[in-house]
Design a protein around this motif. Structure first.
Motif: not given
Length: 177
Positions: A116-122
């Protein structure tokens, strides 16, 4: 102008401008997610990949001028420093590279579901990089067989490595401790 008149030199405009800060965070998030699920070994030296690893451009950054995940492999810092801007021996290292990439992409689907969050976007951005190379959608990317995946990545690497050789990049680099 430069790209039009130099079609055989990938990313020529990036080579003319002074490179800024490299953006390897997405790829690092990807390889960190892979390392959470399995032990990885350096495709060159066989050493176990540990925290603090470097990301090596299989085809040198100075040639491709991009940081796309499909061209990166986690390696110990000492290996990355010795390889520098060389193209590795495809006979020795292409198969381990392709196999490592295939296993990592297979784990990417699970990592997307848990992130989730930044890791998901990455990880979503990395998925798009792979899907673009394979000219497919995200769901289709995760359904590729090892053979189909290997064929596409091997073809791309061979074509790029041949061009690097013709542009006088060092080729057939072999790890020596």
């Amino acid at each position: 102008y430069f790209e039009t008149r130099n079609p055989g030199i990938p990313g020529i405009i990036n080579k003319l401008e002074r490179p800024g800060i490299r953006k390897l965070q997405r790829a690092r998030e990807f390889w960190d997610a892979v390392l959470e699920q399995q032990t990885l070994y350096c495709i060159y030296s066989g050493e176990m990949i540990r925290p603090g690893y470097d990301l090596d451009h299989f085809l040198p950054w100075s040639f491709v001028t991009h940081d796309l995940a499909w061209n990166l492999a986690p390696v110990p810092r000492s290996v990355n420093q010795k390889k520098s801007d060389a193209v590795p021996s495809l006979g020795l290292y292409l198969r381990p590279f392709v196999e490592q990439q295939y296993r990592a992409v297979a784990l990417l689907k699970d990592a997307l579901g848990r992130s989730h969050g930044a890791r998901l976007r990455a990880l979503q951005a990395v998925t798009l990089e792979y899907a673009t190379l394979f000219k497919t959608s995200q769901p289709e990317l995760f359904r590729l067989s090892a053979e189909g995946y290997g064929q596409v990545l091997t073809t791309e690497i061979h074509a790029q490595a041949d061009l690097a050789r013709r542009l006088s990049f060092e080729t057939d680099w072999v790890w020596r401790a």
